[in-house]
Design a protein around this motif. Structure first.
Motif, PDB file in Angstrom:
ATOM      1  N   ILE A 198       0.835  -1.206   0.000  1.00 24.27           N
ATOM      2  CA  ILE A 198       0.000   0.000   0.000  1.00 24.27           C
ATOM      3  C   ILE A 198       0.872   1.259   0.000  1.00 24.27           C
ATOM      4  CG2 ILE A 198      -1.643   1.340   1.372  1.00 24.27           C
ATOM      5  CD1 ILE A 198      -2.789  -1.356   2.368  1.00 24.27           C
ATOM      6  N   LEU A 199       1.901   1.275   0.867  1.00 21.57           N
ATOM      7  CA  LEU A 199       2.752   2.450   0.971  1.00 21.57           C
ATOM      8  C   LEU A 199       3.592   2.642  -0.296  1.00 21.57           C
ATOM      9  CD1 LEU A 199       3.791   4.821   2.591  1.00 21.57           C
ATOM     10  CD2 LEU A 199       5.414   3.298   3.725  1.00 21.57           C
ATOM     11  N   ALA A 200       4.100   1.536  -0.859  1.00 26.92           N
ATOM     12  CA  ALA A 200       4.891   1.642  -2.088  1.00 26.92           C
ATOM     13  C   ALA A 200       4.052   2.255  -3.207  1.00 26.92           C
ATOM     14  CB  ALA A 200       5.405   0.261  -2.494  1.00 26.92           C
ATOM     15  N   TYR A 201       2.743   1.839  -3.269  1.00 27.68           N
ATOM     16  CA  TYR A 201       1.838   2.406  -4.266  1.00 27.68           C
ATOM     17  C   TYR A 201       1.665   3.905  -4.037  1.00 27.68           C
ATOM     18  CZ  TYR A 201      -2.461   3.041  -6.996  1.00 27.68           C
ATOM     19  OH  TYR A 201      -3.412   3.483  -7.897  1.00 27.68           O
ATOM     20  N   ALA A 202       1.514   4.295  -2.770  1.00 29.23           N
ATOM     21  CA  ALA A 202       1.309   5.713  -2.447  1.00 29.23           C
ATOM     22  C   ALA A 202       2.571   6.546  -2.700  1.00 29.23           C
ATOM     23  CB  ALA A 202       0.879   5.850  -0.996  1.00 29.23           C
ATOM     24  N   LEU A 203       3.749   5.926  -2.468  1.00 28.62           N
ATOM     25  CA  LEU A 203       5.005   6.684  -2.668  1.00 28.62           C
ATOM     26  C   LEU A 203       5.136   7.156  -4.113  1.00 28.62           C
ATOM     27  CD1 LEU A 203       7.576   4.557  -0.608  1.00 28.62           C
ATOM     28  CD2 LEU A 203       6.772   6.866  -0.102  1.00 28.62           C
ATOM     29  N   ARG A 250       2.809   8.130  -5.880  1.00 30.03           N
ATOM     30  CA  ARG A 250       1.720   9.080  -6.143  1.00 30.03           C
ATOM     31  C   ARG A 250       1.745  10.243  -5.129  1.00 30.03           C
ATOM     32  NH1 ARG A 250       1.053   4.334  -7.948  1.00 30.03           N
ATOM     33  NH2 ARG A 250      -0.166   3.932  -9.865  1.00 30.03           N
ATOM     34  N   ARG A 251       2.952  10.757  -4.903  1.00 35.90           N
ATOM     35  CA  ARG A 251       3.180  11.979  -4.115  1.00 35.90           C
ATOM     36  C   ARG A 251       2.791  11.816  -2.645  1.00 35.90           C
ATOM     37  NH1 ARG A 251      -0.063  16.052  -5.388  1.00 35.90           N
ATOM     38  NH2 ARG A 251       1.419  17.627  -4.626  1.00 35.90           N
ATOM     39  N   PHE A 252       3.092  10.674  -2.067  1.00 39.33           N
ATOM     40  CA  PHE A 252       2.709  10.421  -0.686  1.00 39.33           C
ATOM     41  C   PHE A 252       3.260  11.501   0.249  1.00 39.33           C
ATOM     42  CE2 PHE A 252       3.941   8.389   3.405  1.00 39.33           C
ATOM     43  CZ  PHE A 252       2.670   8.146   3.897  1.00 39.33           C
ATOM     44  N   TYR A 253       4.589  11.705   0.255  1.00 35.44           N
ATOM     45  CA  TYR A 253       5.202  12.676   1.182  1.00 35.44           C
ATOM     46  C   TYR A 253       4.855  14.106   0.811  1.00 35.44           C
ATOM     47  CZ  TYR A 253       7.862   9.201   3.778  1.00 35.44           C
ATOM     48  OH  TYR A 253       8.199   8.152   4.603  1.00 35.44           O
ATOM     49  N   SER A 254       4.696  14.358  -0.461  1.00 39.46           N
ATOM     50  CA  SER A 254       4.316  15.703  -0.884  1.00 39.46           C
ATOM     51  C   SER A 254       2.924  16.061  -0.369  1.00 39.46           C
ATOM     52  CB  SER A 254       4.359  15.802  -2.411  1.00 39.46           C
ATOM     53  OG  SER A 254       3.939  17.072  -2.841  1.00 39.46           O
ATOM     54  N   LEU A 255       1.998  15.101  -0.440  1.00 38.46           N
ATOM     55  CA  LEU A 255       0.640  15.349   0.054  1.00 38.46           C
ATOM     56  C   LEU A 255       0.611  15.470   1.579  1.00 38.46           C
ATOM     57  CD1 LEU A 255      -1.273  12.914  -2.332  1.00 38.46           C
ATOM     58  CD2 LEU A 255      -1.380  15.405  -2.351  1.00 38.46           C
ATOM     59  N   LEU A 256       1.416  14.639   2.271  1.00 36.33           N
ATOM     60  CA  LEU A 256       1.519  14.792   3.717  1.00 36.33           C
ATOM     61  C   LEU A 256       2.028  16.184   4.080  1.00 36.33           C
ATOM     62  CD1 LEU A 256       3.046  11.439   5.081  1.00 36.33           C
ATOM     63  CD2 LEU A 256       0.728  12.314   5.423  1.00 36.33           C
ATOM     64  N   SER A 257       3.039  16.650   3.340  1.00 31.66           N
ATOM     65  CA  SER A 257       3.599  17.973   3.588  1.00 31.66           C
ATOM     66  C   SER A 257       2.549  19.055   3.383  1.00 31.66           C
ATOM     67  CB  SER A 257       4.795  18.208   2.669  1.00 31.66           C
ATOM     68  OG  SER A 257       5.308  19.511   2.818  1.00 31.66           O
ATOM     69  N   GLU A 258       1.766  18.937   2.317  1.00 31.95           N
ATOM     70  CA  GLU A 258       0.710  19.917   2.069  1.00 31.95           C
ATOM     71  C   GLU A 258      -0.278  19.968   3.236  1.00 31.95           C
ATOM     72  OE1 GLU A 258      -1.263  19.297  -1.622  1.00 31.95           O
ATOM     73  OE2 GLU A 258       0.611  19.204  -2.791  1.00 31.95           O
ATOM     74  N   ALA A 259      -0.620  18.792   3.746  1.00 30.85           N
ATOM     75  CA  ALA A 259      -1.575  18.740   4.857  1.00 30.85           C
ATOM     76  C   ALA A 259      -0.999  19.402   6.106  1.00 30.85           C
ATOM     77  CB  ALA A 259      -1.951  17.291   5.142  1.00 30.85           C
ATOM     78  N   SER A 278      12.166   6.772   0.618  1.00 28.48           N
ATOM     79  CA  SER A 278      11.316   7.351   1.664  1.00 28.48           C
ATOM     80  C   SER A 278      12.112   8.311   2.547  1.00 28.48           C
ATOM     81  CB  SER A 278      10.709   6.238   2.526  1.00 28.48           C
ATOM     82  OG  SER A 278       9.871   5.403   1.748  1.00 28.48           O
ATOM     83  N   LEU A 279      13.332   7.928   2.873  1.00 33.52           N
ATOM     84  CA  LEU A 279      14.174   8.799   3.696  1.00 33.52           C
ATOM     85  C   LEU A 279      14.436  10.122   2.980  1.00 33.52           C
ATOM     86  CD1 LEU A 279      15.893   9.302   6.191  1.00 33.52           C
ATOM     87  CD2 LEU A 279      17.761   8.038   5.097  1.00 33.52           C
ATOM     88  N   ALA A 280      14.760  10.053   1.706  1.00 36.20           N
ATOM     89  CA  ALA A 280      15.006  11.270   0.936  1.00 36.20           C
ATOM     90  C   ALA A 280      13.748  12.128   0.841  1.00 36.20           C
ATOM     91  CB  ALA A 280      15.506  10.907  -0.461  1.00 36.20           C
ATOM     92  N   ALA A 281      12.591  11.464   0.587  1.00 35.32           N
ATOM     93  CA  ALA A 281      11.335  12.203   0.463  1.00 35.32           C
ATOM     94  C   ALA A 281      10.920  12.835   1.785  1.00 35.32           C
ATOM     95  CB  ALA A 281      10.237  11.271  -0.050  1.00 35.32           C
ATOM     96  N   LEU A 282      11.189  12.131   2.895  1.00 39.78           N
ATOM     97  CA  LEU A 282      10.871  12.689   4.206  1.00 39.78           C
ATOM     98  C   LEU A 282      11.651  13.974   4.452  1.00 39.78           C
ATOM     99  CD1 LEU A 282       9.495  12.404   6.995  1.00 39.78           C
ATOM    100  CD2 LEU A 282      11.481  11.062   7.714  1.00 39.78           C
ATOM    101  N   PRO A 286       2.229   8.112   9.664  1.00 42.02           N
ATOM    102  CA  PRO A 286       2.424   7.629   8.295  1.00 42.02           C
ATOM    103  C   PRO A 286       3.751   8.080   7.674  1.00 42.02           C
ATOM    104  CG  PRO A 286       0.192   8.468   8.579  1.00 42.02           C
ATOM    105  CD  PRO A 286       0.941   8.840   9.806  1.00 42.02           C
ATOM    106  N   ALA A 287       4.252   9.252   8.131  1.00 40.86           N
ATOM    107  CA  ALA A 287       5.495   9.766   7.567  1.00 40.86           C
ATOM    108  C   ALA A 287       6.684   8.887   7.923  1.00 40.86           C
ATOM    109  CB  ALA A 287       5.728  11.203   8.050  1.00 40.86           C
ATOM    110  N   THR A 288       6.588   8.167   9.045  1.00 43.71           N
ATOM    111  CA  THR A 288       7.710   7.321   9.465  1.00 43.71           C
ATOM    112  C   THR A 288       7.427   5.833   9.264  1.00 43.71           C
ATOM    113  OG1 THR A 288       6.863   7.263  11.734  1.00 43.71           O
ATOM    114  CG2 THR A 288       8.421   9.028  11.183  1.00 43.71           C
ATOM    115  N   ALA A 289       6.251   5.513   8.686  1.00 37.59           N
ATOM    116  CA  ALA A 289       5.865   4.093   8.538  1.00 37.59           C
ATOM    117  C   ALA A 289       6.830   3.327   7.649  1.00 37.59           C
ATOM    118  CB  ALA A 289       4.448   4.001   7.976  1.00 37.59           C
ATOM    119  N   ALA A 290       7.390   3.998   6.654  1.00 35.38           N
ATOM    120  CA  ALA A 290       8.261   3.305   5.700  1.00 35.38           C
ATOM    121  C   ALA A 290       9.439   2.631   6.398  1.00 35.38           C
ATOM    122  CB  ALA A 290       8.778   4.302   4.662  1.00 35.38           C
ATOM    123  N   PHE A 291       9.901   3.188   7.504  1.00 35.88           N
ATOM    124  CA  PHE A 291      11.125   2.702   8.126  1.00 35.88           C
ATOM    125  C   PHE A 291      10.888   1.489   9.021  1.00 35.88           C
ATOM    126  CE2 PHE A 291      11.233   7.407   7.666  1.00 35.88           C
ATOM    127  CZ  PHE A 291      11.943   7.407   6.486  1.00 35.88           C
TER     128      PHE A 291
END
Length: 1024
Positions: A177-182, A184-193, A232-236, A214-219
């Protein structure tokens, strides 16, 4: 005759042609109009067709969605409802109803459709639903629906929850699920929120605590070796840690969660480009990293800490200078650098340099956004002594690569925050590890550095020097700062200071190491001042590029190297420790062509003096002058004196034509009448407004008011000048004080800055300038710290020893004090005595309330030294320099250091070379070189010791020291004239023309006795 048929239908032809053309044009216009009409009609038909098609599609979609909504309502928690919701897309009402239902019924209802054969379909649909929920949350993060969305997202990314309902494959399903979201702008959308929630509402927000997990779930879902983990680390970092004031936004439990789940130990996996981050994003990324990382320095693995330091270095190097500075202080240091004339300039002095009018000033810096006070406060921890000390301590147990990364980071921090450079370097020097850092830099990489490779890097033809360049620059900066408060006893390692610890700090580099280091710096600096020359004769030191391994331009590198080089040379000048010719580059340059080129460059600059320019700009436009101004000691002293005299001769020649034209109308020279009983005051009154570069004739008035006989051919002026200097520099007049070595410096007392006395300092400066201009030696010694100010150089702690030995000893005691400095009850003030009264002066604002501590004592020592050596005599010195620079161009003096400048004023301290003196002596009367008395004279003089020879020189020329370039330079030449046959008479002299009047003694014994009696008794000036 009537026509047979009617002609009303016959075609009428006009042979003139006008009617035919008009008809043709009308037909063409009509055809064009019909074509346009057809095209427009077709466009309307096509548009109508497309609108109809769109409407049919919309109607169909609406109908389909209506059907799907009905199906969704009938099976909200089931797979059909989930499928319908995904197909409908982002519909806030629909998504809200679904998430509300799921949350209300518990996590079991979320996973209920995944049982059996429906699991694959559910997994495909749920990841799409996850992205829909994320988009809806980013669009409206403060809504009630967003809270439910986030609760479901947290369920889907929780390994424990998913495993509880899906079994052993649950973790993989959550990762899928997370790989699919990554993608599709997962961290960018979290940042916007997160950014959409105002800082003022952040602490009470119900959404923020649900946005961070959710921002740290990848790890926890991905393996550290997977690409998704690194991405994920870079996007975070790129999206979340660039959020302004992130720690201030988060409630404490959420902040704790982020801090505890952030993969600090995985920094070594980090790889992302800063190109996608704006300047302000990079600044906030630094601020947030500094908030989260320092508490974990001690537990970070070496690769992670190294990567973190490299990340900070890259961030600092990518930011404009002063990016971390308060808005009111930005560009202050850049502006100061642009107007400074010297790499080692004293703030209290003034650069006076001229430039060719073609120079183009540097464009103003790009404006930076204003930063919140809380961000500035967080950034300030970067330069805090505690932060730097912790890094130094932690990295000691790591590899050389980590230490090298730390030094590169600190150097980059200097570059991005030049206003804090002193604080950064001071934190290292003051700390117990300061000496070890200097040793480590030297022995680790700098000692192995090669100047040739570094200069190849300058030419972009070699990468061999990239690793050593940051170390060289940082060591140069650090050691220069250390020398600011390093006494000569510490520098030369002579003794531990009394009262201090037995382990009082010593020079971290041995004299042998400094010899090697200074030669490396000299070769690098000389190569950079020379530089490759382009087709127009200009060096390529454009200031826009630099070594690829650091952010600094080559000009900035050159200045840092030069500053350290000059500081080491100053110590060697006071007490030599390097081998002969160590500082010279004679083997690398042809001195004759060098002198010719320097003269040409000076003429080019002086002929276009419409713009003030710094030493940096002179070095760019005139490389030989740049060497003479910044590293003059690389060229032999005699060569520089030759250049100095050539500059003056060129100036004389340029004025000669003007003076000749003036003398045609007004006479050959300026005539001044001086009362012999009032030489100083009359000199001040008559000469203060005259052009002292002109030829001046002096007429003395004796005590009876009569003009003294004779014509001033230059000698009378010298006599006047010698007498004037004797009176003007008399310490009883109150303008000058003398130290224990009888060296003069301006009186710091308050009455010395009165307008009348400042005019006297200005006048005395002009007089000294006239002496240097005319080549007249003055038997006066100036204090070294005052001479340093002539050159615009900064005075240091060790210069204080020549001014106030007791204060110097006290400051050295404080520097080495092993106890707590606060026990000494010192504050940032200095006691000043004026007319018997003592007053306290603040060294910094509110200094009386700032205690001297272990952390700030070096700053206190520096400020006390600076006050006594510079600030107290600021106005007096500036007045003196103003007068001096009217006669002598300031940049001419920059070719010399303090000791050499003293020689330029008063001659060399070398032994009197009698062969040189005898070979340049002229004879008068009946004397010639073969006369018996002359032969006896030279035999007697050769039997004198050096003190007696100096006494003879003072007796004849008024100065006890030989001329700079030998007695051939003495103007007029040393001369001996017959003074008659009376052997009872003592020898006399006319110092104004360097003439010894020697009676014709028949006995060598009598000649010796009479000559010694005359030169030791200071027999007076003889006009006969």
């Amino acid at each position: 005759m009537l026509p047979l048929f009617g002609d009303e239908n016959r075609r009428k032809i006009n042979l003139g042609g006008s009617s035919s053309v008009s008809t043709l044009s009308s037909i063409t216009d009509q055809a064009k109009a019909r074509r346009i009409e057809r095209t427009e009609q077709k466009r309307r038909n096509d548009s109508a067709t497309r609108i109809q098609a769109w409407w049919r599609a919309v109607s169909g979609i609406r109908a389909a969605k209506k059907i799907m909504r009905s199906s969704f309502e009938a099976d909200i928690e089931g797979l059909t409802g989930l499928r319908c919701m995904v197909l409908i897309g982002v519909d806030q009402q629909l998504l809200g109803k679904w998430s509300q239902t799921i949350v209300a019924n518990g996590e079991a209802s979320l996973f209920a459709p995944s049982v059996g054969s429906n699991r694959s379909s559910w997994q495909v649909l749920i990841r799409q639903a996850f992205v829909l929920l994320l988009r809806a949350t980013a669009a409206s993060p403060k809504s009630v629906n967003a809270i439910n969305h986030l609760k479901i997202m947290n369920m889907l990314l929780s390994p424990e929850v998913v495993t509880r309902h899906l079994g052993p494959t649950g973790r993989d399903a959550a990762g899928n699920i997370l790989a699919y979201a990554l993608k599709r702008r997962f961290y960018s959308l979290l940042s916007e929120a997160i950014r959409s929630i105002p800082t003022t509402e952040a602490k009470t927000s119900l959404s923020l605590p649900l946005l961070i997990p959710p921002a740290t779930a990848a790890f926890s879902l991905f393996s550290t070796t997977s690409v998704a983990y690194a991405d994920s680390l870079a996007a975070l970092l790129e999206n979340v840690l660039t959020i302004p004031l992130l720690p201030n936004r988060l409630p404490l439990p959420t902040l704790t969660h982020l801090s505890s789940h952030f993969p600090f130990s995985s920094f070594s996996l980090l790889s992302f480009s800063l190109d996608d981050c704006t300047v302000i994003d990079r600044i906030h990324l630094v601020a947030n990293l500094v908030a989260f990382t320092p508490p974990r320095y001690a537990v970070l693995p070496a690769p992670a800490l190294t990567a973190y330091l490299k990340l900070l270095t890259a961030l600092f190097d990518s930011l404009p200078a002063e990016a971390f500075e308060e808005p009111s202080k930005r560009y202050a240091s850049a502006s100061a650098a642009a107007t400074s004339g010297d790499v080692d300039s004293d703030d209290e002095s003034r650069p006076v340099v001229s430039i060719v009018s073609s120079f183009t000033p540097t464009a103003p810096p790009t404006p930076l956004p204003d930063l919140d006070a809380r961000t500035l406060k967080r950034l300030s921890t970067l330069v805090a002594s505690a932060h730097i000390s912790s890094l130094l301590t932690v990295t000691q147990k790591h590899s050389d690569a980590t230490r090298s990364a730390l030094f590169s980071m600190l150097l980059a921090l200097e570059g991005v925050w030049p206003g804090k450079s002193s604080a950064i370097l001071g934190a290292i020097v003051v700390g117990s590890g300061g000496a070890s850092v200097i040793k480590e830099l030297w022995r680790g990489s700098v000692r192995r550095a090669n100047a040739t490779n570094i200069l190849r890097e300058f030419q972009r033809s070699s990468e061999e020097s990239e690793a050593s360049i940051p170390s060289i620059i940082f060591l140069a900066d650090l050691y220069t700062h250390a020398l600011l408060t390093m006494g000569d006893d510490e520098f030369f390692g002579t003794s531990a200071h009394a009262g201090g610890s037995s382990s009082a700090p010593r020079n971290p580099m041995s004299l042998d190491e400094l010899t090697v280091f200074s030669r490396l710096l000299l070769d690098v600096a000389f190569g950079l001042y020379q530089g490759p020359v382009d087709s127009e004769g200009d060096t390529n030191m454009s200031g826009t590029t630099g070594p690829r391994s650091v952010r600094f331009t080559w000009e900035e590198v050159r200045e840092k190297v030069t500053r350290c080089l000059v500081a080491i040379h100053a110590r060697d000048s006071r007490r030599p420790f390097t081998p002969p010719d160590h500082w010279l580059v004679s083997a690398q340059v042809d001195l004759r062509s060098f002198v010719e080129a320097a003269l040409f460059e000076e003429q080019q600059i002086s002929s276009n003096n419409s713009r003030a320019v710094t030493a940096r700009q002179v070095a760019r436009l005139a490389p030989r002058l740049g060497i003479l101004h910044n590293i003059p000691f690389s060229i032999p002293f005699s060569t520089r004196v030759q250049v100095f005299r050539s500059f003056i001769f060129s100036d004389m020649m340029s004025r000669r034509t003007e003076e000749d034209q003036y003398s045609h109308r007004h006479g050959s020279r300026l005539h001044v009448i001086i009362r012999r009983e009032n030489i100083a005051q009359d000199g001040f009154d008559r000469l203060k407004d005259l052009d002292l570069k002109s030829r001046i004739g002096i007429t003395f008035i004796d005590k009876f008011g009569e003009e003294e006989a004779g014509i001033d051919g230059g000698g009378v002026f010298k006599e006047f000048f010698t007498s004037l200097c004797k009176e003007a520099f008399d310490t009883d007049r109150g303008l000058w004080l003398a130290n224990k070595k009888n060296e003069l410096y301006p009186n710091p007392h308050s009455y010395a800055v009165e307008t009348h006395n400042l005019n006297w300092y200005r006048f005395i400066g002009r007089i000294i300038g006239k002496a240097m201009y005319e080549g007249i030696l003055v038997d006066i010694a100036f204090a070294g710290f005052f001479l340093a100010k002539w050159l615009g150089k900064q005075s240091f702690l060790d210069d204080l020893a020549s001014l106030d030995p007791d204060l110097y000893s006290g400051l050295i005691f404080l520097k080495h004090y092993a106890g707590n400095p606060e026990d000494l009850s010192l504050n940032f003030t200095v006691a000043v005595e004026d007319f018997g009264a003592t007053k306290s002066v603040d060294l910094v604002p509110n200094g009386s309330n700032i205690a001297v501590t272990k952390e700030n004592r070096l700053q206190y020592i520096y400020l006390v030294s600076h006050y006594r050596l510079s600030k107290q005599i600021k106005q007096q010195s500036e007045a003196f320099f103003e007068g001096l620079s009217e006669i002598i161009d300031h940049k001419w003096l920059k070719m010399f250091n303090q000791q050499e400048l003293q020689i330029l004023i008063g001659g060399t301290d070398n032994p009197v070379d009698l062969d040189d003196l005898q070979g340049n002596t002229q004879y008068g009367g009946i004397y010639d070189s073969n006369h018996g008395t002359i032969i006896s004279f030279w035999r007697v003089v050769r039997s004198f010791d050096q003190e007696q020879r100096r006494a003879l020189l003072r007796f004849v020329t008024s100065c006890s020291r030989p001329p700079l370039l030998g007695f051939k330079e003495l103007v007029p030449n040393f001369a001996i004239r017959d003074a008659g046959a009376d052997e009872l008479r003592l020898p006399t002299s006319s110092t104004c023309v360097n003439l010894l009047k020697l009676p014709r003694y028949q006995s060598e014994k009598v000649l010796r006795t009479k000559l010694l009696q005359a030169i030791t008794a200071n027999a007076g000036f003889d006009l006969s």
